[in-house]
Design an enzyme around this catalytic site. Structure first.
Site, PDB file in Angstrom:
ATOM      1  N   HIS A 471      -1.149   8.253   7.035  1.00  0.00           N
ATOM      2  CA  HIS A 471      -0.134   7.860   8.021  1.00  0.00           C
ATOM      3  C   HIS A 471       1.265   8.264   7.558  1.00  0.00           C
ATOM      4  CE1 HIS A 471       1.737   5.139  11.082  1.00  0.00           C
ATOM      5  NE2 HIS A 471       2.691   5.071  10.156  1.00  0.00           N
ATOM      6  N   GLU A 472       1.619   7.861   6.350  1.00  0.00           N
ATOM      7  CA  GLU A 472       2.969   8.156   5.863  1.00  0.00           C
ATOM      8  C   GLU A 472       3.188   9.663   5.695  1.00  0.00           C
ATOM      9  OE1 GLU A 472       5.333   6.083   5.877  1.00  0.00           O
ATOM     10  OE2 GLU A 472       4.031   4.376   6.334  1.00  0.00           O
ATOM     11  N   HIS A 475       4.498  11.142   8.816  1.00  0.00           N
ATOM     12  CA  HIS A 475       5.958  11.062   8.881  1.00  0.00           C
ATOM     13  C   HIS A 475       6.587  12.185   8.052  1.00  0.00           C
ATOM     14  CE1 HIS A 475       6.435   7.364  11.099  1.00  0.00           C
ATOM     15  NE2 HIS A 475       5.785   6.633  10.213  1.00  0.00           N
TER      16      HIS A 475
END
Length: 684
Positions: A471-472, A475
């Site tokens: 997920h990160e 980003h």
């Protein structure tokens, strides 16, 4: 000063990476003071121009201004969130009102606003501007108007006072939460109390105790969210209760770390600021400049999802209670029991123990053969660790990234482990922004809070931690791939309720067959994750989603409830716990066995982060995400062609285009909600 302060010297390291080894705490405040002065002078030169505003004499110098301040600020705030020593926290408290006052001096500058407003009024006649330049004028005008640049001087003065006070309060909230999270770490006197933990987890608790000078004991540190991953494994019910109670009491114990009064003042001041700017509430103020447009749109989505989510959670609760009732000493299921008995149900129904999967998720292999490999397969980028470059902490590793043609893309820094000086949760931030105007390439950081095992022990991740890592990095890819001319649009500078979309899309590769096969191998034997386990993982997407969706929606609704208060309703004598309970009852998510993912006094996202009245953005973005995953699956999945399309039409535009327009350009239409309902088990 520049010769003595590395923050004021030209960057000497590749990509403009700050020389953290040379930077000392006493360098920061003088650097900020110099940067404030330089930025103010740059703005003054723009507003003193006597000729009528043009793009070249107003917007270009505006985008070139504040470079030193941005560099110093990103350097400092990277450290203050990830390695907040006492000295750094003291600087942050001093800096908060100064930074707020400076930002207001720019955003509320009447002369600058007049120039931008004049340009905005002439946009239709400025035919020589590119789409990015037109959008730049629109966004600066909208953001300055939204900040209050158009109100009278008396209102501006009060806005400045409010903003400075809020900056101090949000810093205090985070400081209190960090202190209380450390103070409430749970100490156990015997390993037997932690029965059920794997060797690596037990090693991490022993190491945490040793780090605190508590050798011979075992310390369980607390994550940012309610509860703890260990609750799924601990056989001792009293141990589970102690951890859950500590987690839920943060910031609300009536001691020096109590955040109750802090958050009430934050709520009151945000409501007053919204009224000054012509809005009924802070939620109305925030959503007016997001893709949602209004609190009503947010509330409609949350209420639509809450009813079936709560029903699913009650069905899951009944199934857990049946297992407990069959035991020798039955009891009523409580919040600290949910994860433990959920694993029992998972094992009974699917023959799957997620805690037992950790040996297949060794952190380095997940990173290299999972996260990085998916990016290489999809986008053609490659990664090389730069051991010669040091970041802000010994645990933070630096990687250089290259495009498919071999050209340099930027730097990626990974800071995996938890420590007492790091705030909770996981996040991405930028140290350097990409900009053609400035000739800069990006440096982005991912922070997680994985427990660090003793020296020589492998770092084995939970499935949730694997998800967080993917997920990160989504980003990070957004921050790395955004290719814009003007720094205002760089990286993840998009609407808050759109920013989670790329990160959530990146989670899809966790279970993609060729990616999973590459990283999910046993750290000792090298055996791949068994095929039947893989099949089970991919077929249980909706398992326990009643709980997962309910705890998230509960937190989102608490955020909306606080920030939907009018100025008259936001009183300093409100009972925090009672208000929260009433809000959860209102939306039907008041199940004691399913606590909110964050309670108010430790809800850092909204009271010390950038998600105030915006925590809904995760589910809002997930509508786009789920629809995008459907597109990838229908179009061949993990291919360079698909990756290039996603990079060029969506990630690559950064904030230089309306995000929903960028989505339509990629998808060919607006998003549909049905894929999200199916994913969350809410379609029926």
């Amino acid at each position: 000063m520049a010769s003595e302060n590395p923050l004021l010297s030209p960057p000497s390291l590749p990509y403009g990476l700050p020389d953290y080894a040379a930077i000392r705490p006493e360098h920061y405040l003088p650097a900020f003071e110099a940067a404030f002065a330089e930025h103010s002078a740059e703005i003054s030169r723009i507003t003193r121009v006597r000729s009528m505003p043009t793009f070249d004499n107003t917007m270009v110098p505006l985008e070139e201004s504040g470079r030193l301040l941005g560099d110093v600020a990103r350097t400092f705030y990277t450290v203050s969130s990830a390695d907040a020593t006492d000295a750094i926290q003291e600087i942050e408290e001093t800096l908060a009102p100064l930074m707020s006052a400076h930002q207001d001096s720019i955003q509320l500058d009447a002369h600058l606003y007049w120039r931008i407003k004049t340009l905005h009024e002439q946009l239709d006649s400025l035919e020589n501007l590119t789409p990015e330049q037109r959008y730049l004028v629109e966004r600066h005008y909208r953001e300055m108007s939204h900040a209050g640049a158009g109100v009278d001087d008396e209102a501006k003065a009060r806005l400045t006072e409010i903003n400075q006070r809020l900056s101090s309060l949000t810093t205090t909230f985070e400081k209190n939460l960090l202190a209380d999270t450390n103070d409430l770490a749970v100490t156990f006197d015997s390993a037997e109390e932690l029965d059920g933990l794997a060797d690596g987890q037990l090693s991490a608790t022993a190491q945490a105790a040793a780090d605190r000078g508590l050798g011979g004991t075992w310390v369980v540190t607390l994550p940012l969210f309610t509860g703890h991953p260990y609750l799924a494994s601990l056989t001792n019910r009293e141990s589970r209760r102690r951890i859950m109670d500590a987690s839920r009491s943060r910031g609300s114990r009536g001691n020096s770390n109590d955040n109750s009064a802090v958050l009430l003042e934050i709520v009151r001041l945000r409501a007053e600021r919204a009224a000054l700017l012509g809005y009924d509430s802070h939620a109305a103020y925030i959503t007016s400049d997001e893709t949602a447009g209004s609190p009503a749109a947010v509330h409609e989505l949350l209420r639509r999802l809450a009813v079936p989510a709560a029903e699913n959670a009650r069905r899951e609760q009944a199934a857990l209670q049946e297992i407990i009732d069959a035991e020798e000493a039955p009891f009523a299921l409580e919040a600290h029991d949910w994860a433990f008995y959920t694993e029992k149900v998972r094992q009974a129904e699917f023959d799957l123990d997620t805690a037992a999967l950790r040996p297949w998720f060794e952190a380095e292999r997940v990173l290299q053969q999972g996260v990085f490999r998916a990016a290489t397969e999809l986008y053609g980028v490659t990664f090389t660790e730069r051991g010669d470059l040091s970041a802000y902490h010994p645990d933070a590793r630096v990687f250089e990234i290259h495009n498919p043609d071999g050209s340099a893309l930027g730097l990626f820094i990974l800071d995996l482990y938890t420590r007492d000086t790091k705030r909770g949760g996981a996040w991405m931030n930028s140290i350097v922004l990409q900009s053609r105007l400035r000739g800069t390439d990006p440096i982005v950081v991912n922070n997680l809070n994985v427990s660090k095992p003793a020296a020589g022990e492998p770092t084995l991740l939970t499935l949730d931690e694997v998800t967080t890592l993917f997920h990160e990095f989504g980003h990070a890819l957004h921050g790395l791939f955004a290719t814009v001319t003007y720094p205002h649009f760089a990286g993840t500078n998009v609407f808050r309720d759109f920013v989670e979309f790329p990160s959530q899309v990146n989670e899809m590769w966790i279970y993609w067959p060729e990616i999973l096969a590459g990283y999910a191998t046993h750290f000792e034997t090298g055996e791949p994750l068994p095929a039947d386990v893989v099949e089970t993982l991919t077929s249980t997407e909706t398992f326990n989603q009643g709980f997962g969706t309910s705890e998230y929606l509960a937190a989102s609704w608490i955020d909306q409830a606080w920030h939907s208060l009018t100025q008259e309703q936001a009183a300093d004598d409100l009972d925090v716990a009672a208000f929260e309970a009433s809000a959860l009852t209102d939306i039907g998510l008041d199940n004691p066995a399913v606590p909110t993912r964050y309670s108010s006094t430790y809800f850092a996202h909204v009271f010390s982060g950038g998600y105030s009245a915006g925590y809904y953005s995760y589910i809002w973005s997930e509508v786009l995400d789920a629809d995008t995953v459907e597109w990838f699956r229908a179009n061949g999945g993990l291919t360079r062609e698909n990756g290039d399309r996603f990079r060029q039409r969506l990630l690559g535009v950064g904030g230089s285009k309306d995000p929903l327009e960028a989505f339509r350009d990629f998808r060919g239409r607006d998003a549909e909600i049905e894929p999200l309902l199916k994913r969350r088990g809410l379609a029926a």
